[in-house]
Design a protein around this motif. Structure first.
Motif, PDB file in Angstrom:
ATOM      1  N   TYR A 568      -5.104   4.663 -10.240  1.00  0.00           N
ATOM      2  CA  TYR A 568      -4.128   3.573 -10.117  1.00  0.00           C
ATOM      3  C   TYR A 568      -2.718   4.089 -10.441  1.00  0.00           C
ATOM      4  N   TYR A 569      -2.587   4.805 -11.563  1.00  0.00           N
ATOM      5  CA  TYR A 569      -1.270   5.343 -11.924  1.00  0.00           C
ATOM      6  C   TYR A 569      -0.853   6.463 -10.976  1.00  0.00           C
ATOM      7  N   LEU A 570      -1.823   7.205 -10.464  1.00  0.00           N
ATOM      8  CA  LEU A 570      -1.517   8.207  -9.446  1.00  0.00           C
ATOM      9  C   LEU A 570      -0.899   7.530  -8.221  1.00  0.00           C
ATOM     10  N   CYS A 571      -1.499   6.430  -7.771  1.00  0.00           N
ATOM     11  CA  CYS A 571      -0.994   5.724  -6.586  1.00  0.00           C
ATOM     12  C   CYS A 571       0.370   5.091  -6.845  1.00  0.00           C
ATOM     13  N   LEU A 572       0.562   4.526  -8.041  1.00  0.00           N
ATOM     14  CA  LEU A 572       1.872   3.970  -8.369  1.00  0.00           C
ATOM     15  C   LEU A 572       2.956   5.039  -8.271  1.00  0.00           C
ATOM     16  N   GLN A 587      -7.116   4.775  -0.692  1.00  0.00           N
ATOM     17  CA  GLN A 587      -8.415   4.430  -0.109  1.00  0.00           C
ATOM     18  C   GLN A 587      -9.545   4.512  -1.136  1.00  0.00           C
ATOM     19  N   PHE A 588      -9.306   5.210  -2.253  1.00  0.00           N
ATOM     20  CA  PHE A 588     -10.317   5.305  -3.306  1.00  0.00           C
ATOM     21  C   PHE A 588     -10.332   4.066  -4.199  1.00  0.00           C
ATOM     22  N   SER A 592      -8.515  -6.248  -4.887  1.00  0.00           N
ATOM     23  CA  SER A 592      -7.155  -6.771  -5.059  1.00  0.00           C
ATOM     24  C   SER A 592      -6.168  -5.672  -5.445  1.00  0.00           C
ATOM     25  N   ASP A 593      -6.630  -4.677  -6.225  1.00  0.00           N
ATOM     26  CA  ASP A 593      -5.729  -3.582  -6.602  1.00  0.00           C
ATOM     27  C   ASP A 593      -5.301  -2.778  -5.380  1.00  0.00           C
ATOM     28  N   HIS A 594      -6.205  -2.594  -4.431  1.00  0.00           N
ATOM     29  CA  HIS A 594      -5.873  -1.872  -3.198  1.00  0.00           C
ATOM     30  C   HIS A 594      -4.732  -2.582  -2.474  1.00  0.00           C
ATOM     31  N   LEU A 597      -1.370  -2.382  -4.518  1.00  0.00           N
ATOM     32  CA  LEU A 597      -0.721  -1.076  -4.415  1.00  0.00           C
ATOM     33  C   LEU A 597      -0.097  -0.881  -3.030  1.00  0.00           C
ATOM     34  N   PHE A 598      -0.796  -1.354  -2.000  1.00  0.00           N
ATOM     35  CA  PHE A 598      -0.250  -1.241  -0.650  1.00  0.00           C
ATOM     36  C   PHE A 598       1.021  -2.085  -0.516  1.00  0.00           C
ATOM     37  N   GLY A 599       1.002  -3.282  -1.091  1.00  0.00           N
ATOM     38  CA  GLY A 599       2.185  -4.127  -1.052  1.00  0.00           C
ATOM     39  C   GLY A 599       3.357  -3.490  -1.783  1.00  0.00           C
ATOM     40  N   PHE A 600       3.072  -2.883  -2.928  1.00  0.00           N
ATOM     41  CA  PHE A 600       4.099  -2.188  -3.714  1.00  0.00           C
ATOM     42  C   PHE A 600       4.693  -1.038  -2.906  1.00  0.00           C
TER      43      PHE A 600
END
Length: 820
Positions: A568-572, A587-588, A592-594, A597-600
């Motif tokens: 999660y922090y990697l994606c942020l 994709q991992f 809702s988190d997916h 993160l995409f929206g962010f």
């Protein structure tokens, strides 16, 4: 100087007591190897040593219970205790074949003391140091009496007793009480265990706590730190399989069960997760235990457990803790007034009772307010009681706001998940100050003591979050001492067993500063907490990515939850870098988190319609997803759709009225909605809210908000410009302040002021900046004011194509209006 007499059998000396004596200071202990003079009769020396001792430590073993010398020392120590010459007796069981029921232990020791096995001498030494400190400080003389105050909850307690007495089912291995902090979860669990005859009424629970960023490895370290197990090699947890770590956990728990102990856990999302499920590793531990008829864990959970996951599971019994009902509030108010020797009339009790909303902490705050300022002044300040629930952190801390030393100390404590007394004394280097300050902070519920021997300090979660958000900066003198402490820690952590707070914190700090650390001593939460600090505080996104890559090389050994949090922090961070790699890594992560993160990522890339779609999907999957709601407010505000943002911003604010970002977002939506003049009182209230936070961030927000309030609500552009110029002078490099200045100038058609503000913005915003589109919007509007309609519309068409059509049309109409 505090003196401590070590009473032991000579047979136990080399096995245990000698190690304790070596860890303790020679100046502080009476121990035959150090203090008894050669040629002197032993009895005379013993009596002399006891006569100058403040604490009598009794190491209980089969050998010591059979020793005539030790029995004589016990009798003499009891007489000195009764005469007030010895201040404290601290018995420690060091023999796993002995328990507190042994008939050779004097009855006054069995009945009056909480006798526990401490298998490791290093842990015993820490507990003895804590007893010495308590004698020196005389900490919290009334705390235990206050903790015993308990009213109501009869139906919940009855349900626990009924479950325990249900002979058709095995006893549950853990009882989980869920509810928001301050509602009384821990008190209810303690009372339920006592009323259900699981523990005696004098029993003191060993207490450990877990944050949402911790996992199985932290569980192992904290259970081991309680001291009920013999010395084990628990290094290289990060390189062990889940199955191996589960096996270690079961061994440690069996040691606790064999000691006939129970453990109270304060759980902030580690065991019962935010999705209301129990962590898989915890269920594997419970399923692997052989003793299925022992109630070990009392868990105070932040999140309510999904009961559907417990169908057919008898090892876990969940209860939910609501607010105190009206009768219970009144009862607790009356009892606490009596405790504080306040004689309130029936009318006054009724008056204050009607202000309460069900939080035990609110009752304590009310009585403390009456005690401190008197009944007449308390009646004038009833608004403080009414607003306590939404502003309880700031209300509790208000009494310290004029004391910089205490506020610095509070900022220091907030830096830690929990911290030992030894550790904090090493940093502060002023025992008297620590004594007095901790005494007050514990009494006012800012902090609590945890651990098997109450050797750790833990700050109330709500207050800790508030402090970290508002006054997080640690004073330089404390910061330097922490750095020195970490440096000394790194010299000895491989040779010495450290307390778990020091171990978890110092290795994380070493990782954060780039120090070389032996990988076998690190655990996944070291990486995760370091990544969180790097992301939230330092914005070192490349370092977050590097750490994530490092720990995910061993992802097959990680629990799924902590692995997900690391990703999660990697994606942020990848999103912040606007890296294409984000599209692979996200994709991992599913659910809702997916979508969040995409929206962010889409917002940061300027793809606002996609961002709105993804964030709405995230909220559809998880209605109370506050991060998605905050992000959606930001997107709507950026494209000036304040009507869509308003209800979301209001909800964020109502859930946390002292978060400056929520105040600012709600203020902005109200002011720039279609009805700003109808909201004047609410806008003024929000302006006042900024002053309650009082940080650099909130002060800048306040000045920006005040300047726009003058311009839009009051149509007073002179005052608006004066305020925003003050803001820019104080925060010259702030993009937000300079954008606000441009907008105010643009509203008043002050072209020279617009040119000045835009010149500053060009110097601090480049094409890679998130604010580049805002700069282009400003360029369009300036061109329009200069009569360059075609150039303005061409710039809009060429560069703002990713904005929603409604936003581009709004700017196009604005350009036409300006030129017209």
């Amino acid at each position: 100087m505090i003196k401590c007499f070590l009473s032991h059998s000579s047979v136990d000396k080399g096995l245990y007591v000698e190690t304790v004596a070596r860890i303790l200071s020679k100046e502080n202990i009476i121990y035959d190897e150090y203090t008894f003079e050669e040629g002197m009769p032993p009895l005379e020396e013993i009596l002399k040593g006891l006569g100058v001792s403040d604490i009598f430590v009794l190491f209980i073993s089969n050998n010591s219970l059979e020793s005539e010398w030790v029995q004589a020392e016990i009798v003499e120590a009891k007489e000195l205790l009764d005469d007030g010459e010895i201040k404290r007796i601290f018995p420690v069981i060091i023999d796993k074949d002995i328990d507190y029921t042994d008939g050779r232990i004097p009855a006054w020791l069995r009945d009056g003391y909480n006798l526990k096995l401490i298998n490791r001498p290093t842990v015993a030494a820490r507990r003895i140091k804590q007893r010495m400190r308590e004698v020196s400080w005389q900490l919290h003389p009334r705390l235990k009496e206050r903790e015993s105050l308990f009213v109501g909850r009869n139906e919940i307690i009855s349900s626990v007793e009924e479950r325990i007495d249900d002979f058709d089912k095995p006893k549950p291995f853990c009882i989980i009480a869920s509810g928001i902090e301050g509602i009384g979860r821990k008190s209810l669990l303690k009372q339920s265990f006592k009323k259900g005859n699981i523990v005696g009424f004098s029993y003191e629970f060993p207490v450990i706590s877990f944050s949402q960023h911790e996992s199985l490895e932290d569980f192992i370290l904290k259970i081991y730190d309680l001291g009920f197990s013999e010395e084990k090699d628990i290094k290289n947890l990060i390189g062990k399989t889940i199955e191996e770590k589960i096996s270690i956990s079961i061994d440690l728990i069996n040691d606790v069960v064999n000691c006939k102990e129970r453990i109270l856990i304060i759980d902030d999302g580690c065991i019962v997760r935010f999705d209301r499920n129990i962590a898989g590793w915890f269920m594997l531990i419970i399923d692997g235990l052989e003793n299925n008829d022992y109630i070990l864990f009392a868990i105070a959970s932040k999140f309510r457990l999904n009961r559907s996951v417990l169908r057919g599971v008898d090892t876990v019994f969940p209860i939910e803790v609501p607010e105190l009902d009206v009768k219970e509030r009144s009862g607790l108010l009356s009892r606490y007034c009596s405790f504080e020797k306040l004689n309130l009339s029936r009318e006054d009790l009724r008056l204050f009772s009607e202000l309460l909303n069900g939080f035990p902490e609110q009752v304590f705050y009310t009585v403390d307010l009456i005690r401190d300022v008197g009944i007449i002044e308390a009646k004038k300040r009833t608004y403080e009681i009414v607003e306590f629930s939404s502003e309880r952190a700031s209300r509790i801390l208000k009494k310290y706001e004029d004391n910089d030393n205490v506020m610095d100390f509070i900022s220091l404590i907030a830096h830690f998940d929990f911290i030992s007394h030894d550790f904090i004394c090493d940093i502060v280097n002023d025992d008297d100050f620590v004594e007095n300050t901790l005494d007050d902070l514990i009494t006012t519920s800012v902090c609590e003591v945890i651990g098997a021997g109450k050797e750790y300090i833990r700050m109330n979660d709500a207050i800790r979050d508030y402090v970290r958000r508002t006054t997080f900066k640690i004073p330089d003198n404390y910061r330097k001492r922490i750095e020195h402490h970490v440096g000394e820690f790194l010299k000895s952590y491989k040779e010495e067993e450290k307390d778990v707070s020091d171990y978890l914190f110092s290795l994380k700090e070493a990782l954060l500063s780039g120090e070389k650390v032996d990988q076998s001593y690190l655990i996944p939460s070291h990486f995760l907490k370091t990544m969180k600090d790097l992301y939230d505080q330092y914005r070192r996104y490349d370092d977050v990515i590097n750490l994530a890559d490092r720990v995910l090389q061993s992802d097959r050994y990680l629990d799924e939850t902590i692995k997900r949090n690391i990703r999660y922090y990697l994606c942020l961070s990848l999103a912040r870098k606007r890296s294409d790699r984000f599209l692979r890594e996200v994709q991992f992560i599913n659910g809702s988190d997916h979508n969040f993160l995409f929206g962010f990522y889409c917002r940061l890339k300027g793809r606002y319609e996609d961002a709105i779609d993804r964030l709405n999907r995230a909220l559809g999957e998880r209605e109370n997803f506050s991060s998605a709601r905050r992000e959606l407010v930001q997107v709507y505000s950026f494209i000036e759709d304040f009507e869509s943002a308003l209800s979301l911003a209001k909800r964020n604010y109502e859930e946390n009225r002292l978060n400056p970002y929520h105040i600012q977002a709600y203020f902005n939506c109200l002011l720039k909605s279609s009805r700003p003049f109808e909201n004047t009182k609410e806008l003024e209230k929000l302006l006042d809210s900024f002053s309650k936070v009082d940080t650099d961030v909130s002060n800048e927000m306040y000045l920006r908000a005040l300047s726009e309030f003058h311009a839009i609500n009051k149509n007073d552009y002179k005052s608006a410009i004066e305020v925003i110029n003050d803001c820019v002078a104080q925060f010259p490099d702030s993009v937000y302040s300079n954008l606000t200045k441009f907008d105010i100038c643009e509203r008043s058609s002050n072209i020279s002021c617009m040119v000045e503000a835009l010149g500053v913005l060009r110097g601090i915003i480049d094409k890679s900046s998130y604010f580049y589109n805002a700069l282009l919007r400003a360029e369009c509007l300036l061109l329009a004011h200069q009569g360059e309609k075609d150039r303005a519309e061409n710039l809009l068409h060429r560069n703002l194509g990713d904005f929603p059509l409604t936003y581009r049309e709004r700017i196009r109409q604005r350009i036409s209006t300006i030129v017209g």
